[in-house]
Design a protein around this motif. Sequence first.
Motif, PDB file in Angstrom:
ATOM      1  N   GLY A   9     -13.114 -76.254  37.133  1.00  0.00           N
ATOM      2  CA  GLY A   9     -13.570 -75.313  36.126  1.00  0.00           C
ATOM      3  C   GLY A   9     -13.799 -76.003  34.792  1.00  0.00           C
ATOM      4  O   GLY A   9     -13.502 -77.179  34.612  1.00  0.00           O
ATOM      5  N   ARG A  38     -13.446 -64.027  41.715  1.00  0.00           N
ATOM      6  CA  ARG A  38     -13.404 -64.202  40.265  1.00  0.00           C
ATOM      7  C   ARG A  38     -13.005 -62.893  39.603  1.00  0.00           C
ATOM      8  O   ARG A  38     -13.228 -61.813  40.140  1.00  0.00           O
ATOM      9  CB  ARG A  38     -14.737 -64.700  39.723  1.00  0.00           C
ATOM     10  CG  ARG A  38     -15.875 -63.695  39.790  1.00  0.00           C
ATOM     11  CD  ARG A  38     -17.183 -64.354  39.336  1.00  0.00           C
ATOM     12  NE  ARG A  38     -18.307 -63.427  39.387  1.00  0.00           N
ATOM     13  CZ  ARG A  38     -19.575 -63.784  39.210  1.00  0.00           C
ATOM     14  NH1 ARG A  38     -19.875 -65.067  38.958  1.00  0.00           N
ATOM     15  NH2 ARG A  38     -20.532 -62.870  39.264  1.00  0.00           N
ATOM     16  N   ALA A  40     -13.039 -61.368  35.556  1.00  0.00           N
ATOM     17  CA  ALA A  40     -13.262 -61.481  34.127  1.00  0.00           C
ATOM     18  C   ALA A  40     -12.373 -60.453  33.422  1.00  0.00           C
ATOM     19  O   ALA A  40     -12.011 -59.437  34.019  1.00  0.00           O
ATOM     20  CB  ALA A  40     -14.726 -61.237  33.806  1.00  0.00           C
ATOM     21  N   THR A  90     -18.817 -66.061  33.611  1.00  0.00           N
ATOM     22  CA  THR A  90     -17.548 -66.404  32.977  1.00  0.00           C
ATOM     23  C   THR A  90     -16.417 -65.581  33.563  1.00  0.00           C
ATOM     24  O   THR A  90     -16.476 -64.349  33.609  1.00  0.00           O
ATOM     25  CB  THR A  90     -17.632 -66.177  31.461  1.00  0.00           C
ATOM     26  OG1 THR A  90     -18.597 -67.082  30.907  1.00  0.00           O
ATOM     27  CG2 THR A  90     -16.286 -66.404  30.804  1.00  0.00           C
ATOM     28  N   MET A  92     -12.089 -66.148  35.539  1.00  0.00           N
ATOM     29  CA  MET A  92     -11.131 -66.995  36.238  1.00  0.00           C
ATOM     30  C   MET A  92     -11.516 -66.958  37.711  1.00  0.00           C
ATOM     31  O   MET A  92     -11.704 -65.867  38.277  1.00  0.00           O
ATOM     32  CB  MET A  92      -9.715 -66.477  36.050  1.00  0.00           C
ATOM     33  CG  MET A  92      -8.645 -67.359  36.667  1.00  0.00           C
ATOM     34  SD  MET A  92      -8.452 -68.926  35.817  1.00  0.00           S
ATOM     35  CE  MET A  92      -7.479 -68.387  34.417  1.00  0.00           C
ATOM     36  N   TYR A  93     -11.650 -68.124  38.289  1.00  0.00           N
ATOM     37  CA  TYR A  93     -12.039 -68.235  39.692  1.00  0.00           C
ATOM     38  C   TYR A  93     -10.824 -68.639  40.527  1.00  0.00           C
ATOM     39  O   TYR A  93     -10.117 -69.587  40.191  1.00  0.00           O
ATOM     40  CB  TYR A  93     -13.152 -69.268  39.855  1.00  0.00           C
ATOM     41  CG  TYR A  93     -14.505 -68.763  39.413  1.00  0.00           C
ATOM     42  CD1 TYR A  93     -14.773 -68.512  38.070  1.00  0.00           C
ATOM     43  CD2 TYR A  93     -15.515 -68.511  40.335  1.00  0.00           C
ATOM     44  CE1 TYR A  93     -16.003 -68.025  37.662  1.00  0.00           C
ATOM     45  CE2 TYR A  93     -16.752 -68.031  39.946  1.00  0.00           C
ATOM     46  CZ  TYR A  93     -16.988 -67.790  38.602  1.00  0.00           C
ATOM     47  OH  TYR A  93     -18.211 -67.296  38.212  1.00  0.00           O
ATOM     48  N   TYR A  94     -10.637 -67.929  41.625  1.00  0.00           N
ATOM     49  CA  TYR A  94      -9.512 -68.168  42.520  1.00  0.00           C
ATOM     50  C   TYR A  94     -10.032 -68.463  43.930  1.00  0.00           C
ATOM     51  O   TYR A  94     -10.955 -67.790  44.393  1.00  0.00           O
ATOM     52  CB  TYR A  94      -8.613 -66.940  42.611  1.00  0.00           C
ATOM     53  CG  TYR A  94      -8.023 -66.484  41.308  1.00  0.00           C
ATOM     54  CD1 TYR A  94      -8.702 -65.569  40.504  1.00  0.00           C
ATOM     55  CD2 TYR A  94      -6.774 -66.933  40.891  1.00  0.00           C
ATOM     56  CE1 TYR A  94      -8.161 -65.139  39.299  1.00  0.00           C
ATOM     57  CE2 TYR A  94      -6.222 -66.506  39.688  1.00  0.00           C
ATOM     58  CZ  TYR A  94      -6.925 -65.612  38.903  1.00  0.00           C
ATOM     59  OH  TYR A  94      -6.377 -65.188  37.718  1.00  0.00           O
ATOM     60  N   GLY A 114      -5.927 -70.448  40.221  1.00  0.00           N
ATOM     61  CA  GLY A 114      -7.137 -70.131  39.476  1.00  0.00           C
ATOM     62  C   GLY A 114      -7.601 -71.263  38.581  1.00  0.00           C
ATOM     63  O   GLY A 114      -6.816 -72.106  38.148  1.00  0.00           O
ATOM     64  N   THR A 115      -8.896 -71.273  38.331  1.00  0.00           N
ATOM     65  CA  THR A 115      -9.497 -72.226  37.401  1.00  0.00           C
ATOM     66  C   THR A 115     -10.516 -71.474  36.553  1.00  0.00           C
ATOM     67  O   THR A 115     -11.291 -70.675  37.074  1.00  0.00           O
ATOM     68  CB  THR A 115     -10.128 -73.418  38.146  1.00  0.00           C
ATOM     69  OG1 THR A 115     -10.586 -74.401  37.215  1.00  0.00           O
ATOM     70  CG2 THR A 115     -11.284 -72.999  39.045  1.00  0.00           C
ATOM     71  N   GLN A 116     -10.483 -71.703  35.264  1.00  0.00           N
ATOM     72  CA  GLN A 116     -11.326 -70.947  34.338  1.00  0.00           C
ATOM     73  C   GLN A 116     -12.730 -71.542  34.274  1.00  0.00           C
ATOM     74  O   GLN A 116     -12.900 -72.761  34.132  1.00  0.00           O
ATOM     75  CB  GLN A 116     -10.711 -70.944  32.940  1.00  0.00           C
ATOM     76  CG  GLN A 116     -11.538 -70.235  31.886  1.00  0.00           C
ATOM     77  CD  GLN A 116     -11.594 -68.734  32.107  1.00  0.00           C
ATOM     78  OE1 GLN A 116     -10.626 -68.106  32.528  1.00  0.00           O
ATOM     79  NE2 GLN A 116     -12.752 -68.143  31.822  1.00  0.00           N
ATOM     80  N   THR A 118     -16.132 -70.953  31.997  1.00  0.00           N
ATOM     81  CA  THR A 118     -16.680 -70.310  30.810  1.00  0.00           C
ATOM     82  C   THR A 118     -18.100 -70.811  30.598  1.00  0.00           C
ATOM     83  O   THR A 118     -18.331 -72.022  30.529  1.00  0.00           O
ATOM     84  CB  THR A 118     -15.831 -70.619  29.562  1.00  0.00           C
ATOM     85  OG1 THR A 118     -14.486 -70.197  29.788  1.00  0.00           O
ATOM     86  CG2 THR A 118     -16.392 -69.898  28.346  1.00  0.00           C
TER      87      THR A 118
END
Length: 121
Positions: A9, A38, A40, A90, A92-94, A114-116, A118
């Motif tokens: 991310g 994801r 938001a 945009t 947080m992706y899990y 998770g990884t952000q 943006t």
Amino acid sequence: QVQLVESGGGLVQAGGSLTLSCTASGLTSDDYAMAWFRQAPGKERERVSCISWNDEPAYLDSVKGRFTISRGNAKNTRYLQMNSLEPEDTAMYYCAVSEYGSCYISGFRYWGQGTQVTVSS
């Protein structure tokens, strides 16, 4: 103990690209499905993409043609290549794993931290 570790991310300008990776450990079988979700702020979690045990992909309509999910050469690693990113991506992706192996059966029991992602306009 099953663990999922995401990476990749970051902050990118609209139109740019990122590649997320998820590596699983502790699974007792290789026949699992892995998905990317994801969430938001203020929005419900949604499933972005999934790859089944036999590499059949599935995508959220809004990312079709822009995102590609794939199996990596490294065992138990899957990638999500994200191109033409938009500010609406945009979130947080899990990553998550289902031991049922299919993207069409609910049962994503294991989740990463998770990884952000943006995307700036």
